[in-house]
Write a protein that holds these residues in place. Sequence first.
Motif, PDB file in Angstrom:
ATOM      1  N   LEU A  43       0.677  -1.195  -0.117  1.00 15.38           N
ATOM      2  CA  LEU A  43       0.019  -0.128  -0.041  1.00 15.38           C
ATOM      3  C   LEU A  43       0.992   1.124  -0.037  1.00 15.38           C
ATOM      4  O   LEU A  43       1.800   1.091   0.730  1.00 15.38           O
ATOM      5  CB  LEU A  43      -0.781  -0.094   1.221  1.00 15.38           C
ATOM      6  N   PRO A  44       0.412   2.389  -0.842  1.00 18.90           N
ATOM      7  CA  PRO A  44       1.396   3.502  -0.954  1.00 18.90           C
ATOM      8  C   PRO A  44       1.528   4.275  -0.054  1.00 18.90           C
ATOM      9  O   PRO A  44       2.769   4.952   0.035  1.00 18.90           O
ATOM     10  CB  PRO A  44       0.653   4.311  -2.006  1.00 18.90           C
ATOM     11  N   VAL A  45       0.902   4.212   1.313  1.00 17.12           N
ATOM     12  CA  VAL A  45       1.219   5.254   2.402  1.00 17.12           C
ATOM     13  C   VAL A  45       1.143   4.472   3.877  1.00 17.12           C
ATOM     14  O   VAL A  45       0.413   3.501   3.789  1.00 17.12           O
ATOM     15  CB  VAL A  45       0.277   6.486   2.518  1.00 17.12           C
ATOM     16  N   LEU A  46       1.613   5.043   4.775  1.00 19.16           N
ATOM     17  CA  LEU A  46       1.439   4.546   6.196  1.00 19.16           C
ATOM     18  C   LEU A  46       2.049   3.391   6.483  1.00 19.16           C
ATOM     19  O   LEU A  46       1.529   2.354   7.373  1.00 19.16           O
ATOM     20  CB  LEU A  46       0.079   4.502   6.511  1.00 19.16           C
ATOM     21  N   ASN A  47       2.997   2.728   5.513  1.00 18.16           N
ATOM     22  CA  ASN A  47       3.720   1.488   5.929  1.00 18.16           C
ATOM     23  C   ASN A  47       3.017   0.193   6.143  1.00 18.16           C
ATOM     24  O   ASN A  47       3.113  -0.470   7.086  1.00 18.16           O
ATOM     25  CB  ASN A  47       4.564   1.988   7.426  1.00 18.16           C
ATOM     26  N   SER A  48       2.211   0.206   4.974  1.00 25.11           N
ATOM     27  CA  SER A  48       1.146  -0.871   5.213  1.00 25.11           C
ATOM     28  C   SER A  48       1.347  -1.681   4.032  1.00 25.11           C
ATOM     29  O   SER A  48       1.807  -1.443   2.761  1.00 25.11           O
ATOM     30  CB  SER A  48      -0.309  -0.185   5.343  1.00 25.11           C
ATOM     31  N   VAL A 155      -9.571   1.220   2.414  1.00 26.63           N
ATOM     32  CA  VAL A 155      -9.261   2.314   3.172  1.00 26.63           C
ATOM     33  C   VAL A 155      -8.630   1.640   4.377  1.00 26.63           C
ATOM     34  O   VAL A 155      -8.931   0.812   4.966  1.00 26.63           O
ATOM     35  CB  VAL A 155     -10.538   3.123   3.685  1.00 26.63           C
ATOM     36  N   TRP A 156      -7.303   2.424   4.595  1.00 28.74           N
ATOM     37  CA  TRP A 156      -6.533   1.715   5.817  1.00 28.74           C
ATOM     38  C   TRP A 156      -6.042   3.054   6.429  1.00 28.74           C
ATOM     39  O   TRP A 156      -6.139   4.138   6.101  1.00 28.74           O
ATOM     40  CB  TRP A 156      -5.199   0.912   5.613  1.00 28.74           C
ATOM     41  N   GLN A 157      -5.763   2.895   7.962  1.00 30.44           N
ATOM     42  CA  GLN A 157      -5.755   4.139   8.668  1.00 30.44           C
ATOM     43  C   GLN A 157      -5.014   3.770  10.061  1.00 30.44           C
ATOM     44  O   GLN A 157      -4.913   2.556  10.513  1.00 30.44           O
ATOM     45  CB  GLN A 157      -7.217   4.644   8.956  1.00 30.44           C
ATOM     46  N   GLU A 158      -4.563   4.723  10.689  1.00 31.02           N
ATOM     47  CA  GLU A 158      -3.967   4.557  12.062  1.00 31.02           C
ATOM     48  C   GLU A 158      -4.031   5.882  12.837  1.00 31.02           C
ATOM     49  O   GLU A 158      -4.144   6.800  12.115  1.00 31.02           O
ATOM     50  CB  GLU A 158      -2.435   4.118  11.986  1.00 31.02           C
ATOM     51  N   GLY A 187      -4.511  -8.537  -8.325  1.00 30.81           N
ATOM     52  CA  GLY A 187      -3.568  -8.343  -7.338  1.00 30.81           C
ATOM     53  C   GLY A 187      -3.261  -6.550  -7.490  1.00 30.81           C
ATOM     54  O   GLY A 187      -2.389  -6.040  -6.719  1.00 30.81           O
ATOM     55  N   GLN A 188      -3.733  -5.877  -8.386  1.00 30.07           N
ATOM     56  CA  GLN A 188      -3.121  -4.486  -8.636  1.00 30.07           C
ATOM     57  C   GLN A 188      -4.171  -3.442  -7.789  1.00 30.07           C
ATOM     58  O   GLN A 188      -5.382  -3.349  -7.763  1.00 30.07           O
ATOM     59  CB  GLN A 188      -3.644  -4.039 -10.161  1.00 30.07           C
ATOM     60  N   ALA A 189      -3.208  -2.753  -7.091  1.00 32.03           N
ATOM     61  CA  ALA A 189      -3.985  -1.750  -6.293  1.00 32.03           C
ATOM     62  C   ALA A 189      -3.736  -0.269  -6.896  1.00 32.03           C
ATOM     63  O   ALA A 189      -2.728  -0.211  -7.479  1.00 32.03           O
ATOM     64  CB  ALA A 189      -3.270  -1.597  -4.930  1.00 32.03           C
ATOM     65  N   GLY A 190      -4.852   0.369  -6.911  1.00 30.58           N
ATOM     66  CA  GLY A 190      -4.840   1.847  -7.461  1.00 30.58           C
ATOM     67  C   GLY A 190      -5.194   2.944  -6.299  1.00 30.58           C
ATOM     68  O   GLY A 190      -5.611   2.688  -5.120  1.00 30.58           O
ATOM     69  N   THR A 191      -4.950   4.039  -6.908  1.00 33.34           N
ATOM     70  CA  THR A 191      -5.288   5.393  -6.005  1.00 33.34           C
ATOM     71  C   THR A 191      -6.535   5.708  -6.292  1.00 33.34           C
ATOM     72  O   THR A 191      -7.089   5.689  -7.376  1.00 33.34           O
ATOM     73  CB  THR A 191      -4.206   6.304  -5.849  1.00 33.34           C
ATOM     74  N   ILE A 192      -7.453   6.419  -5.356  1.00 29.62           N
ATOM     75  CA  ILE A 192      -8.585   6.995  -5.491  1.00 29.62           C
ATOM     76  C   ILE A 192      -8.336   8.382  -6.208  1.00 29.62           C
ATOM     77  O   ILE A 192      -7.576   9.232  -5.703  1.00 29.62           O
ATOM     78  CB  ILE A 192      -9.437   7.285  -4.241  1.00 29.62           C
TER      79      ILE A 192
END
Length: 394
Positions: A43-48, A155-158, A187-192
């Motif tokens: 995932l592109p941000v938050l070390n996930s 959506v992922w968050q901390e 398996g392709q992830a994209g951004t909103i």
Amino acid sequence: MASMLELALYLCLFMCLILACYAQTCAKYAFSSNRVFKSCTDLPVLNSFLHYNYDVSGKLEIAYRHTGITSSRWVAWAINPTSKAMVGSQALVAYQLSDGSMRAYTSPITQYQTQLQEGELSFDVSDLSATYANNEVIIFATLGFPNNDTTLNQVWQEGAMSGNTPQMHATSGPNVQSMGTLNLLSGQAGTIGRRTSTQRKQNIHGVLNAVSWGILMPLGAIIARYLKLFKSAGPAWFYLHASCQFSAYVVGVAGWSTGLKLGSESSGIQYDAHRTIGIVLFCLGTLQVFALLVRPKPDHKYRVYWNIYHHLVGYTVVILSVINIFKGLDILEPEKKWKNAYIGVVIALACSGVVLEAYTWFLVLRKRSESAGKMSHGINGAHGNGVNAHTANC
């Protein structure tokens, strides 16, 4: 020579292996529980990272990893079945309790600024658990989708904890970029795309307001206070001042409008101080523009009161403008060079004001000194003429 070439080749091969390892962060991860996941995505941000197994029957087994995190923070991964946004997300939440045990539960997100209350999701969840070790939280779960969707809005968050209660996550930087799509088959992830659009609007809002309220307004005030002291400027100083302030107002209203638009599109995310100062600036700026229409003539008895009002409101606008620009920079969190650039502009304007203020007082004191000298000379001259006349009469 051959040995040197072989050494170079081995070194290149070694570097390629290292790079390959770093490039496949999630693919090379081995779970201590001997679980195996066929697919994963960084995932592109938050070390996930998200690892998963997907069955065409609609069964999705996931392991969401969040690295580089302390035990005093919560993490969450969610699917939004209805839209590409936070509200409506069906979240899996995990954090470490004060007694050291892990808590994992489901939480439907129905509003912004949620405290992640526990509740049932719109789809089946089983085998939900979480672990924390080596500054890494992992959430395990099995999800069931009756409609067999293969492209998900994720959506992922901390965020921080207060005791055993999750607190609101940050509303800037990576925390507002942590959403995207996931194709379970490829398996392709994209951004909103909406997030990119929002960031573009935020940047436009920031640039318009920095140029107008943060630069043109103070510059117009400097022109009005100091340029009129130079006789060679004539009435030009007034037209420069009026043009500068009117331009700042027009551009500032455009920036203010983009701020209102951003606020309407981000319900629940509020920056009260920034918003309040912005509204006050718009009101005071509008008053200044309309005040020009009722400006008394220089010899009018009410002109002195108008001047006091105009100066007081003008300097208030300048001070609040600079304060609000810095608040906006703290919210947007751009690259450090942009904040440093504006700090440089403010310092340049402030130094110019100090130098011109010192020069102004120099001119004022010199003029007073010259006036006092002329008055003294006139009095002495009058006394001298009187003595001479008296002597002549005698």
